[in-house]
Design an enzyme around this catalytic site. Structure first.
Site, PDB file in Angstrom:
ATOM      1  N   SER A 236       0.895  -1.165  -0.100  1.00  0.00           N
ATOM      2  CA  SER A 236      -0.100  -0.103   0.028  1.00  0.00           C
ATOM      3  C   SER A 236       0.948   1.133  -0.142  1.00  0.00           C
ATOM      4  CB  SER A 236      -0.870  -0.179   1.210  1.00  0.00           C
ATOM      5  OG  SER A 236      -1.969   0.723   1.102  1.00  0.00           O
ATOM      6  N   ASP A 464      -8.806  -3.760  -6.607  1.00  0.00           N
ATOM      7  CA  ASP A 464      -8.174  -3.115  -5.203  1.00  0.00           C
ATOM      8  C   ASP A 464      -8.930  -1.888  -4.881  1.00  0.00           C
ATOM      9  OD1 ASP A 464      -6.575  -1.723  -3.232  1.00  0.00           O
ATOM     10  OD2 ASP A 464      -4.976  -3.056  -3.746  1.00  0.00           O
ATOM     11  N   HIS A 492      -7.395  -5.378  -1.035  1.00  0.00           N
ATOM     12  CA  HIS A 492      -6.168  -4.627  -0.887  1.00  0.00           C
ATOM     13  C   HIS A 492      -5.052  -5.417  -0.824  1.00  0.00           C
ATOM     14  CE1 HIS A 492      -3.865  -1.019  -0.576  1.00  0.00           C
ATOM     15  NE2 HIS A 492      -3.943  -0.918   0.614  1.00  0.00           N
TER      16      HIS A 492
END
Length: 527
Positions: A236, A464, A492
């Site tokens: 991320s 995502d 995610h």
């Protein structure tokens, strides 16, 4: 609902309480040598890079004193770094908390694998001790010391502080879809109060928590761990940290995996609008699945019909919040929206989300409140982790604000609502948070090329919610040596989330240095 550019791995969203249980007591650092893979207090020769400025050499040569930190199998230490890399000779240092799980064997040790869970603001130590150090594939844990740190401003590392627990309770309930001038003024006032609290409590560190600062800290960590090259898995926001490192230090890049990638070329308004579209994509996947389930609280039909019912549900909560079990925090639109968004990070949370919405429709908001609390990392005693404080501090320093004033939000609302009819308005207004920040941004949107670095693996998931797939495509194309690995699925990030194809490709790269084929595609594993 302050969700502006909060990019996190699924574990830190749904299982946040578990992460916060694993504390790490900082050790002490000395002026020379570097850390090894051995027992506590044992050191290995330093991997001193030749181009380190004289003023930084004491930091690169420091010795970490490893000690037991109260969590079985993990060691902790404290690393010193300069507060201001432009003036390292000033003597103003900050302490960074570091933790590791030593390689278990068998097989030759390959060095340290540094992991970062995202955020910005996510605790690397919490992630390491609750997941990466015990949940990464066994062959990787056998050959690498798994290491992480709380970046500057985060958790145990000279944290940014802004509001009290009661103050955060109030902040998270402010209506972020203002219907009139009064509600707009309340929202602006909340952003100003948040920023003023950060300035009051964290003035010293606020100008020095940028991603570039954290990337420079990462290079100090590489050195004191005894590694000539950095091996790293960033998830991320951690992909932006890793790409920034690679661009600053391409010659020190080893094996880098950037999973759930950000696009550093996108200005703040586009990042927020893209992420809004990402949550819409994830919600539509949830809606399609929900409509097939016997317990779907949003009824049958296509995603548009399910979305309309959810939006109507939010509208009712805006007018008339329902009890949540906490008299001071009834479930209104803001907390409910945050709860839904939290569950969209991971498709395994969809059953929990269906149940929470059903409860709220029946007058019990505790389920959605619990999801929102996991997102904000709020403890049952009312204390908050500093996740949201660090998140704002880093984001607002890394780029100029998305909007100059509320009128600019008004102009952008149609595009945000087009990106997501359900979440667009709230996420547009949430992006106003940096407008009133007390420190001027030092960074800007730009391409990161890492010219001269060896192959860097960029992983993108097609549905995502937080880091849209097109961001991974863009980052892989920007990096001179970027290799795109695609997961055609939901959720995610992808590594360690059940795809044998993804895990095999990344494990091979980490263990023998062979990157995946360019544009390799993986699908969910068949049960």
């Amino acid at each position: 609902m302050d969700t502006s550019r909060l990019l996190r791995t699924t574990g830190t969203v749904i299982a946040a309480a578990g992460l916060l249980l694993s504390g790490c007591t900082p050790g002490s650092s000395g002026p020379s040598a570097a850390a090894s893979s051995g027992g506590a207090g044992v050191s290995a020769p330093s991997a001193q890079p030749p181009a380190v400025p004289d003023a930084l050499r004491p930091y690169y040569a420091q010795k970490l004193q490893w000690r037991d930190c109260g969590v079985p199998g993990f060691q902790c230490a404290t690393m010193k770094v300069p507060l201001d890399y432009d003036h390292p000779e000033s003597g103003q240092d900050i302490d960074l908390a570091v933790s590791r799980k030593v390689a278990t064997g068998p097989g030759k040790r390959l060095g340290s694998l540094v992991v970062n869970p995202g955020g910005p603001g996510g605790s690397g130590i919490g992630y390491l001790q609750a997941y990466a150090g015990i949940g990464y594939p066994a062959p990787v844990r056998a050959r690498y010391d798994i290491v992480s740190f709380d970046p500057r401003g985060v958790a145990r590392s000279t944290p940014v502080e802004c509001l009290t627990g009661a103050g955060m309770d109030a902040y998270t309930q402010v209506d972020q879809t203002p219907d009139d001038a009064v509600e707009r003024a309340l929202l602006v006032g909340a952003f100003k109060k948040f920023a003023a609290g950060c300035q009051q409590r964290s003035q010293r560190i606020l100008p020095h928590v940028s991603t570039e600062d954290a990337a420079r800290d990462l290079d100090v960590l590489r050195s004191v761990l005894g590694d000539e090259k950095l091996t790293y898995v960033g998830a991320s926001y951690g992909t932006f940290l890793g790409a920034t490192y690679a661009d600053l230090f391409p010659g020190r890049v080893g094996r880098l995996v950037l999973d759930g990638a950000m696009d550093p070329t996108r200005p703040a308004i586009d990042l927020n609008r893209d992420q809004t579209a990402g949550f819409e994509t994830a919600f539509r996947s949830f809606a399609q699945d929900c409509a097939k389930q016997p317990d779907c609280p949003l009824g049958r039909g296509g995603p548009d019909q399910v979305a309309a019912r959810l939006k109507d549900f939010f509208r009712k909560l805006d007018a008339d919040p329902v009890p949540s079990g906490d008299p001071s925090r009834p479930l209104g639109e803001s907390l409910a929206t945050t709860g839904v968004i939290a569950a969209l990070y991971d498709e395994t949370a969809w059953p929990q989300l269906r149940e929470a919405i059903t409860q709220a429709q029946n007058g019990d908001g505790s389920g959605l409140l619990g999801l929102a609390d996991s997102y904000y990392e709020r403890e049952p005693d009312g204390k908050y982790a500093n996740l949201m404080f660090a998140n704002a501090a880093v984001n607002c320093l890394d780029q100029p604000p998305a909007f100059a004033d509320p009128e600019a939000v008004d102009k952008a609302l149609p595009s945000f609502e087009k990106a997501s009819p359900v979440f667009g308005a709230g996420l547009a207004w949430a992006a106003l948070n940096c407008t009133y920040w007390p420190v001027k941004a030092t960074g800007t949107a730009k391409a990161l090329t890492a010219r001269g670095a060896p192959p860097i693996v960029v992983v993108g998931t097609t549905r995502d919610p937080a880091t849209p797939y097109k961001w991974a495509q863009s980052l892989a194309s920007q990096l001179d040596s970027g290799v795109l690995l695609t997961y055609e699925g939901d959720g995610h990030t992808a590594y360690g989330r059940g795809s044998d194809c993804i895990d095999t490709a990344i494990n091979r790269y980490l263990l023998d240095g062979t990157p995946p084929k360019q544009d390799q595609k993986c699908r969910p594993s068949t049960p």
